[in-house]
Motif scaffolding. Structure first.
Motif, PDB file in Angstrom:
ATOM      1  N   ILE A 130     -10.027 -10.608  -3.466  1.00 60.09           N
ATOM      2  CA  ILE A 130      -8.616 -10.227  -3.355  1.00 60.09           C
ATOM      3  C   ILE A 130      -7.988  -9.991  -4.725  1.00 60.09           C
ATOM      4  N   PRO A 131      -8.180 -10.876  -5.735  1.00 65.51           N
ATOM      5  CA  PRO A 131      -7.615 -10.572  -7.053  1.00 65.51           C
ATOM      6  C   PRO A 131      -8.135  -9.275  -7.666  1.00 65.51           C
ATOM      7  N   THR A 132      -9.424  -8.997  -7.493  1.00 69.38           N
ATOM      8  CA  THR A 132      -9.994  -7.769  -8.067  1.00 69.38           C
ATOM      9  C   THR A 132      -9.407  -6.527  -7.413  1.00 69.38           C
ATOM     10  N   MET A 133      -9.399  -6.500  -6.087  1.00 67.83           N
ATOM     11  CA  MET A 133      -8.862  -5.341  -5.387  1.00 67.83           C
ATOM     12  C   MET A 133      -7.357  -5.213  -5.609  1.00 67.83           C
ATOM     13  N   ALA A 134      -6.665  -6.344  -5.700  1.00 64.17           N
ATOM     14  CA  ALA A 134      -5.226  -6.292  -5.943  1.00 64.17           C
ATOM     15  C   ALA A 134      -4.928  -5.766  -7.342  1.00 64.17           C
ATOM     16  N   PHE A 135      -5.749  -6.117  -8.310  1.00 68.36           N
ATOM     17  CA  PHE A 135      -5.548  -5.603  -9.668  1.00 68.36           C
ATOM     18  C   PHE A 135      -5.723  -4.091  -9.709  1.00 68.36           C
ATOM     19  N   ILE A 136      -6.769  -3.591  -9.058  1.00 69.40           N
ATOM     20  CA  ILE A 136      -6.996  -2.139  -9.024  1.00 69.40           C
ATOM     21  C   ILE A 136      -5.846  -1.434  -8.314  1.00 69.40           C
ATOM     22  N   THR A 137      -5.384  -2.032  -7.201  1.00 68.14           N
ATOM     23  CA  THR A 137      -4.260  -1.444  -6.475  1.00 68.14           C
ATOM     24  C   THR A 137      -2.994  -1.453  -7.316  1.00 68.14           C
ATOM     25  N   TYR A 138      -2.793  -2.519  -8.072  1.00 70.26           N
ATOM     26  CA  TYR A 138      -1.612  -2.576  -8.939  1.00 70.26           C
ATOM     27  C   TYR A 138      -1.635  -1.473  -9.988  1.00 70.26           C
ATOM     28  N   VAL A 139      -2.782  -1.210 -10.590  1.00 73.66           N
ATOM     29  CA  VAL A 139      -2.886  -0.154 -11.603  1.00 73.66           C
ATOM     30  C   VAL A 139      -2.604   1.212 -10.978  1.00 73.66           C
ATOM     31  N   LEU A 140      -3.170   1.471  -9.791  1.00 74.24           N
ATOM     32  CA  LEU A 140      -2.918   2.746  -9.126  1.00 74.24           C
ATOM     33  C   LEU A 140      -1.449   2.872  -8.722  1.00 74.24           C
ATOM     34  N   LEU A 141      -0.877   1.778  -8.234  1.00 75.68           N
ATOM     35  CA  LEU A 141       0.539   1.816  -7.851  1.00 75.68           C
ATOM     36  C   LEU A 141       1.443   2.017  -9.064  1.00 75.68           C
ATOM     37  N   ALA A 142       1.068   1.419 -10.185  1.00 74.12           N
ATOM     38  CA  ALA A 142       1.839   1.635 -11.413  1.00 74.12           C
ATOM     39  C   ALA A 142       1.795   3.095 -11.833  1.00 74.12           C
ATOM     40  N   GLY A 143       0.624   3.728 -11.727  1.00 71.57           N
ATOM     41  CA  GLY A 143       0.525   5.147 -12.044  1.00 71.57           C
ATOM     42  C   GLY A 143       1.384   6.000 -11.126  1.00 71.57           C
ATOM     43  N   MET A 144       1.412   5.661  -9.823  1.00 66.32           N
ATOM     44  CA  MET A 144       2.240   6.422  -8.890  1.00 66.32           C
ATOM     45  C   MET A 144       3.725   6.228  -9.196  1.00 66.32           C
ATOM     46  N   ALA A 145       4.127   4.970  -9.496  1.00 70.76           N
ATOM     47  CA  ALA A 145       5.529   4.711  -9.802  1.00 70.76           C
ATOM     48  C   ALA A 145       5.968   5.443 -11.070  1.00 70.76           C
ATOM     49  N   LEU A 146       5.121   5.425 -12.077  1.00 67.64           N
ATOM     50  CA  LEU A 146       5.457   6.133 -13.313  1.00 67.64           C
ATOM     51  C   LEU A 146       5.488   7.645 -13.100  1.00 67.64           C
ATOM     52  N   GLY A 147       4.604   8.139 -12.228  1.00 68.19           N
ATOM     53  CA  GLY A 147       4.616   9.570 -11.934  1.00 68.19           C
ATOM     54  C   GLY A 147       5.870   9.996 -11.200  1.00 68.19           C
ATOM     55  N   LEU A 148       6.357   9.160 -10.277  1.00 71.83           N
ATOM     56  CA  LEU A 148       7.600   9.484  -9.574  1.00 71.83           C
ATOM     57  C   LEU A 148       8.794   9.504 -10.517  1.00 71.83           C
ATOM     58  N   GLN A 149       8.717   8.752 -11.576  1.00 71.10           N
ATOM     59  CA  GLN A 149       9.810   8.697 -12.550  1.00 71.10           C
ATOM     60  C   GLN A 149       9.592   9.646 -13.727  1.00 71.10           C
ATOM     61  N   GLN A 150       8.578  10.520 -13.623  1.00 71.64           N
ATOM     62  CA  GLN A 150       8.272  11.487 -14.681  1.00 71.64           C
ATOM     63  C   GLN A 150       7.971  10.788 -16.008  1.00 71.64           C
ATOM     64  N   ARG A 151       7.374   9.614 -15.936  1.00 70.96           N
ATOM     65  CA  ARG A 151       7.041   8.873 -17.148  1.00 70.96           C
ATOM     66  C   ARG A 151       5.551   8.585 -17.246  1.00 70.96           C
ATOM     67  N   PHE A 152       4.749   9.283 -16.458  1.00 75.13           N
ATOM     68  CA  PHE A 152       3.318   8.984 -16.433  1.00 75.13           C
ATOM     69  C   PHE A 152       2.610   9.597 -17.634  1.00 75.13           C
ATOM     70  N   SER A 153       1.687   8.836 -18.172  1.00 72.70           N
ATOM     71  CA  SER A 153       0.758   9.308 -19.204  1.00 72.70           C
ATOM     72  C   SER A 153      -0.434   8.361 -19.205  1.00 72.70           C
ATOM     73  N   PRO A 154      -1.613   8.842 -19.558  1.00 74.33           N
ATOM     74  CA  PRO A 154      -2.775   7.943 -19.580  1.00 74.33           C
ATOM     75  C   PRO A 154      -2.582   6.749 -20.509  1.00 74.33           C
ATOM     76  N   GLU A 155      -1.864   6.939 -21.605  1.00 76.77           N
ATOM     77  CA  GLU A 155      -1.652   5.823 -22.526  1.00 76.77           C
ATOM     78  C   GLU A 155      -0.802   4.732 -21.901  1.00 76.77           C
ATOM     79  N   VAL A 156       0.255   5.133 -21.184  1.00 75.97           N
ATOM     80  CA  VAL A 156       1.127   4.139 -20.544  1.00 75.97           C
ATOM     81  C   VAL A 156       0.386   3.409 -19.434  1.00 75.97           C
ATOM     82  N   LEU A 157      -0.418   4.130 -18.661  1.00 75.97           N
ATOM     83  CA  LEU A 157      -1.178   3.486 -17.594  1.00 75.97           C
ATOM     84  C   LEU A 157      -2.215   2.518 -18.158  1.00 75.97           C
TER      85      LEU A 157
END
Length: 293
Positions: A141-168
């Protein structure tokens, strides 16, 4: 009037002997290589000769055998050092889960208040795997939750037009650093408090990694309902995680064998557990507040 013997009459052309043709600049090789001894070898002949010469050289065979021996010794040494710090059998224990366990454990992390028995079950002095014991910690659960958190962070940053590989990458590395620091702090606290328990690095990683579930729920609620929904979800998941950490770590660190110890030591152990639980909401907020605006 007589003329020179090399010339004819006046107005006649000068007669000279035709010069021989000049030799060709390049030899014609269109007919293939010559069969004489000075001709070029056939393609691949030099490679075959080198390979045959290398295989027939006893010194080369000895060097190859010696190199293979060194590589085998290095591989055995690497496996030995790996098993010294990371036990594969212990690691398999923390991933021995099934679908029913994952669903029940997620429900326990979100709503742990009705759970009664927090003791880890044993069979012949061996703890039962997570799929047979809901109280057993796991790393799935911690491993899968960590991966999901990173993907969700990328989606949230993309919705706010703030996404970049460095920020992720910064989000992922920051989350990992916080978990490592938390595990080191827990180890140091347990050592200073002289707590005798069976908590290993994997146990502490599991308990520290369960916060990613609350982080995912908080970010999702914030994306759907705005900042107000984010703070409501943050308060709920933080309180649930604190309760879960206190009950789980208190049962693991303050087992029956340590209950009869001195009262000051028990208080130190209890304060350490409460401090580890109280630190969880701060980490959750620090890693998620910039994703919801």
């Amino acid at each position: 009037m007589a003329y020179h013997s090399g010339y004819g009459a006046h107005g006649s052309k000068h007669r000279t002997r035709a010069a021989p043709d000049p030799p060709p600049l390049f030899d014609d090789t269109s007919g293939g290589y010559s069969s004489q001894s000075g001709a070029y070898p056939a393609p691949g002949a030099d490679v075959a000769f080198s390979v045959n010469h290398l295989l027939g050289d006893p010194m080369a065979n000895m060097a190859m055998a010696y190199g293979s021996s060194i590589a085998s010794q290095g591989k055995d040494m690497m496996h030995k050092e790996l098993h010294r710090f990371v036990s594969v059998n212990k690691l398999k224990y923390f991933f021995a889960v099934d679908t029913a366990y994952v669903a029940k454990k997620l429900g326990l992390l979100v709503f742990p208040y009705t759970h009664q028995n927090w003791e880890v079950q044993y069979s012949r002095d061996v703890p039962l795997p997570p799929r047979q014991d809901l109280n057993a910690p796991d790393l799935y659960i911690p491993t899968m939750a960590f991966i999901t958190y990173v993907l969700l962070a990328g989606m949230a940053l993309g919705l706010q037009q703030r996404f970049s590989p460095e920020v992720l990458g910064l989000c992922a590395s920051t989350a990992l650093v916080w978990v490592v620091m938390e595990v080191l702090a827990l180890f140091l606290g347990l050592y200073l408090a002289t707590v005798h328990n069976d908590l290993s690095t994997f146990h502490l990683l599991a308990y520290s990694g369960y916060k990613y579930v609350g982080m995912i729920l908080s970010v999702l609620t914030g994306l759907l309902f705005g900042s107000d929904g984010y703070y409501v979800a943050l308060a709920w998941t933080s309180s649930a995680l604190m309760y879960f950490i206190v009950r789980s770590l208190r049962t693991a660190a303050l087992g029956p064998e340590t209950m009869g110890g001195p009262a000051p030591r028990q208080r130190v152990q209890l304060y350490l557990t409460l401090g580890a639980a109280a630190f969880q909401p701060l980490i959750i907020y620090w890693l998620t507040f910039h994703l919801v605006r």
